[in-house]
Design a protein around this motif. Structure first.
Motif, PDB file in Angstrom:
ATOM      1  N   ARG A  63      34.361  56.786  52.573  1.00  0.00           N
ATOM      2  CA  ARG A  63      34.119  55.630  54.222  1.00  0.00           C
ATOM      3  C   ARG A  63      33.654  54.109  53.540  1.00  0.00           C
ATOM      4  NH1 ARG A  63      28.684  58.089  55.826  1.00  0.00           N
ATOM      5  NH2 ARG A  63      27.954  56.103  56.699  1.00  0.00           N
ATOM      6  N   GLY A  64      34.765  54.208  52.620  1.00  0.00           N
ATOM      7  CA  GLY A  64      34.945  52.464  51.915  1.00  0.00           C
ATOM      8  C   GLY A  64      33.165  52.153  51.739  1.00  0.00           C
ATOM      9  N   LEU A  65      32.763  52.300  51.215  1.00  0.00           N
ATOM     10  CA  LEU A  65      32.263  51.980  51.190  1.00  0.00           C
ATOM     11  C   LEU A  65      31.612  51.423  49.736  1.00  0.00           C
ATOM     12  CD1 LEU A  65      29.264  54.370  53.484  1.00  0.00           C
ATOM     13  CD2 LEU A  65      29.716  52.156  53.985  1.00  0.00           C
ATOM     14  N   GLY A  66      31.725  52.248  48.585  1.00  0.00           N
ATOM     15  CA  GLY A  66      31.600  51.776  47.485  1.00  0.00           C
ATOM     16  C   GLY A  66      32.683  50.552  46.840  1.00  0.00           C
ATOM     17  N   PRO A  67      33.744  50.459  48.304  1.00  0.00           N
ATOM     18  CA  PRO A  67      34.264  49.309  47.314  1.00  0.00           C
ATOM     19  C   PRO A  67      33.847  48.262  48.451  1.00  0.00           C
ATOM     20  CG  PRO A  67      35.971  50.828  48.298  1.00  0.00           C
ATOM     21  CD  PRO A  67      34.511  51.781  48.318  1.00  0.00           C
ATOM     22  N   ASP A  68      33.125  48.328  48.976  1.00  0.00           N
ATOM     23  CA  ASP A  68      33.098  47.308  49.866  1.00  0.00           C
ATOM     24  C   ASP A  68      31.917  46.762  49.068  1.00  0.00           C
ATOM     25  OD1 ASP A  68      34.461  47.617  52.331  1.00  0.00           O
ATOM     26  OD2 ASP A  68      32.819  47.983  53.162  1.00  0.00           O
ATOM     27  N   ALA A  69      30.471  47.792  48.563  1.00  0.00           N
ATOM     28  CA  ALA A  69      29.418  47.362  47.682  1.00  0.00           C
ATOM     29  C   ALA A  69      29.946  47.161  46.997  1.00  0.00           C
ATOM     30  CB  ALA A  69      29.123  48.523  47.525  1.00  0.00           C
ATOM     31  N   ALA A  70      31.566  47.185  46.069  1.00  0.00           N
ATOM     32  CA  ALA A  70      31.743  46.630  44.393  1.00  0.00           C
ATOM     33  C   ALA A  70      32.135  45.330  44.873  1.00  0.00           C
ATOM     34  CB  ALA A  70      32.641  47.930  43.816  1.00  0.00           C
ATOM     35  N   ARG A  71      33.542  45.603  46.451  1.00  0.00           N
ATOM     36  CA  ARG A  71      33.825  44.037  45.876  1.00  0.00           C
ATOM     37  C   ARG A  71      32.779  42.796  46.662  1.00  0.00           C
ATOM     38  NH1 ARG A  71      35.667  45.510  50.752  1.00  0.00           N
ATOM     39  NH2 ARG A  71      37.726  46.174  49.643  1.00  0.00           N
ATOM     40  N   ALA A  72      31.398  43.337  46.919  1.00  0.00           N
ATOM     41  CA  ALA A  72      30.661  42.131  47.097  1.00  0.00           C
ATOM     42  C   ALA A  72      30.060  42.006  46.144  1.00  0.00           C
ATOM     43  CB  ALA A  72      29.278  42.951  48.307  1.00  0.00           C
ATOM     44  N   VAL A  73      29.342  42.531  45.203  1.00  0.00           N
ATOM     45  CA  VAL A  73      29.090  42.940  43.914  1.00  0.00           C
ATOM     46  C   VAL A  73      29.825  41.898  42.791  1.00  0.00           C
ATOM     47  CG1 VAL A  73      27.646  43.713  42.088  1.00  0.00           C
ATOM     48  CG2 VAL A  73      27.418  44.354  44.736  1.00  0.00           C
ATOM     49  N   ALA A  74      30.792  42.065  42.491  1.00  0.00           N
ATOM     50  CA  ALA A  74      32.032  41.059  41.990  1.00  0.00           C
ATOM     51  C   ALA A  74      31.899  39.937  42.145  1.00  0.00           C
ATOM     52  CB  ALA A  74      33.210  42.080  41.748  1.00  0.00           C
ATOM     53  N   ARG A  75      32.497  40.040  43.856  1.00  0.00           N
ATOM     54  CA  ARG A  75      32.296  38.516  44.121  1.00  0.00           C
ATOM     55  C   ARG A  75      31.087  37.262  44.465  1.00  0.00           C
ATOM     56  NH1 ARG A  75      34.675  39.760  50.329  1.00  0.00           N
ATOM     57  NH2 ARG A  75      36.819  39.751  49.657  1.00  0.00           N
ATOM     58  N   TYR A  76      29.764  38.224  43.854  1.00  0.00           N
ATOM     59  CA  TYR A  76      28.680  37.100  43.977  1.00  0.00           C
ATOM     60  C   TYR A  76      28.610  37.031  42.335  1.00  0.00           C
ATOM     61  CZ  TYR A  76      24.300  37.413  42.302  1.00  0.00           C
ATOM     62  OH  TYR A  76      22.876  36.702  42.077  1.00  0.00           O
ATOM     63  N   LEU A  77      28.607  37.697  41.358  1.00  0.00           N
ATOM     64  CA  LEU A  77      28.313  37.649  40.120  1.00  0.00           C
ATOM     65  C   LEU A  77      29.936  36.822  39.543  1.00  0.00           C
ATOM     66  CD1 LEU A  77      28.364  41.191  39.075  1.00  0.00           C
ATOM     67  CD2 LEU A  77      26.867  39.315  38.328  1.00  0.00           C
ATOM     68  N   ARG A  78      31.205  37.278  40.324  1.00  0.00           N
ATOM     69  CA  ARG A  78      32.137  35.722  40.380  1.00  0.00           C
ATOM     70  C   ARG A  78      31.869  34.452  40.710  1.00  0.00           C
ATOM     71  NH1 ARG A  78      37.500  37.354  39.193  1.00  0.00           N
ATOM     72  NH2 ARG A  78      38.176  35.233  38.895  1.00  0.00           N
ATOM     73  N   GLU A  79      31.446  34.254  41.862  1.00  0.00           N
ATOM     74  CA  GLU A  79      31.450  32.676  42.880  1.00  0.00           C
ATOM     75  C   GLU A  79      30.063  32.332  42.270  1.00  0.00           C
ATOM     76  OE1 GLU A  79      32.146  33.880  46.992  1.00  0.00           O
ATOM     77  OE2 GLU A  79      34.132  34.464  46.037  1.00  0.00           O
ATOM     78  N   ASP A  80      28.770  32.841  42.490  1.00  0.00           N
ATOM     79  CA  ASP A  80      27.292  32.643  42.552  1.00  0.00           C
ATOM     80  C   ASP A  80      26.830  32.362  41.085  1.00  0.00           C
ATOM     81  OD1 ASP A  80      27.715  32.012  45.814  1.00  0.00           O
ATOM     82  OD2 ASP A  80      26.513  33.931  45.651  1.00  0.00           O
ATOM     83  N   ARG A  81      26.476  33.100  40.507  1.00  0.00           N
ATOM     84  CA  ARG A  81      26.481  33.881  39.028  1.00  0.00           C
ATOM     85  C   ARG A  81      27.616  33.197  37.591  1.00  0.00           C
ATOM     86  NH1 ARG A  81      22.418  38.085  38.685  1.00  0.00           N
ATOM     87  NH2 ARG A  81      22.204  36.641  37.070  1.00  0.00           N
ATOM     88  N   GLY A  82      28.641  33.165  38.013  1.00  0.00           N
ATOM     89  CA  GLY A  82      29.335  32.362  37.352  1.00  0.00           C
ATOM     90  C   GLY A  82      29.873  33.521  36.255  1.00  0.00           C
ATOM     91  N   TRP A  83      29.958  34.303  36.491  1.00  0.00           N
ATOM     92  CA  TRP A  83      30.806  35.300  35.999  1.00  0.00           C
ATOM     93  C   TRP A  83      32.614  35.307  35.400  1.00  0.00           C
ATOM     94  CZ3 TRP A  83      29.187  40.808  35.111  1.00  0.00           C
ATOM     95  CH2 TRP A  83      27.347  40.744  34.743  1.00  0.00           C
ATOM     96  N   ARG A  84      33.005  35.169  34.496  1.00  0.00           N
ATOM     97  CA  ARG A  84      34.493  34.920  34.445  1.00  0.00           C
ATOM     98  C   ARG A  84      35.309  35.991  34.230  1.00  0.00           C
ATOM     99  NH1 ARG A  84      32.485  31.896  29.690  1.00  0.00           N
ATOM    100  NH2 ARG A  84      33.420  34.009  28.461  1.00  0.00           N
ATOM    101  N   ARG A  85      34.449  37.439  34.760  1.00  0.00           N
ATOM    102  CA  ARG A  85      34.737  38.662  34.000  1.00  0.00           C
ATOM    103  C   ARG A  85      34.442  39.989  34.691  1.00  0.00           C
ATOM    104  NH1 ARG A  85      37.783  41.997  29.121  1.00  0.00           N
ATOM    105  NH2 ARG A  85      39.124  42.901  29.984  1.00  0.00           N
ATOM    106  N   VAL A  86      34.894  40.772  35.197  1.00  0.00           N
ATOM    107  CA  VAL A  86      33.004  41.204  35.815  1.00  0.00           C
ATOM    108  C   VAL A  86      34.185  42.841  35.860  1.00  0.00           C
ATOM    109  CG1 VAL A  86      32.601  42.585  37.748  1.00  0.00           C
ATOM    110  CG2 VAL A  86      32.660  40.196  37.246  1.00  0.00           C
ATOM    111  N   THR A  87      33.923  43.947  35.095  1.00  0.00           N
ATOM    112  CA  THR A  87      34.584  45.219  34.564  1.00  0.00           C
ATOM    113  C   THR A  87      34.184  46.367  35.033  1.00  0.00           C
ATOM    114  OG1 THR A  87      33.945  45.345  32.172  1.00  0.00           O
ATOM    115  CG2 THR A  87      35.669  43.706  32.906  1.00  0.00           C
TER     116      THR A  87
END
Length: 129
Positions: A63-87
């Motif tokens: 239903r697209g829930l997994g990709p949506d959740a993963a994208r939201a957390v990956a963006r949060y880690l990069r943009e708000d937490r300053g992570w350079r790399r999310v794998t």
């Protein structure tokens, strides 16, 4: 879910202890106000990079829930937490997970052989949205 995590199973108390690890942040994936999955981010040493793991209950898949959740957390880690790399590191045989990670914005880095963390071939993927 044990088949995706090398057959490991945990008691309730062991799971609570695992959730208390300082290098892991736990999230509940919800749909229509109900829990349908679990997502965690983790890092080792350097707070500027790490990975995520996720699972959804069967009725929530496709239903697209997994990709949506993963994208939201990956963006949060990069943009708000300053992570350079999310794998992420799905097994090569887990084609549904690989497709979902790709829809979330993860790109293949390369296949890897079994190691201390993986009992079979796996695919290293990095968030590159």
């Amino acid at each position: 879910m044990a088949r995706f995590w090398d057959g490991e199973t945990f008691t309730h108390d062991e799971m609570l202890e695992r959730l208390r690890r300082p290098d892991v942040e736990a999230y509940v994936v919800e749909a229509e106000g109900k829990p349908v999955g679990y997502l965690q981010s983790w890092h080792e040493g350097d707070d500027a990079e790490g990975g995520i793991d996720m699972f959804l209950i069967p009725v929530a898949r496709g239903r697209g829930l997994g990709p949506d959740a993963a994208r939201a957390v990956a963006r949060y880690l990069r943009e708000d937490r300053g992570w350079r790399r999310v794998t992420v590191d799905p097994y090569t045989w887990n084609e549904a997970a690989i497709r979902a990670w790709r829809r979330a914005g993860f790109r293949d880095v390369g296949e890897r052989e079994a190691d201390d963390e993986h009992k079979g071939r796996w695919l290293l993927m990095e968030f590159e949205e």
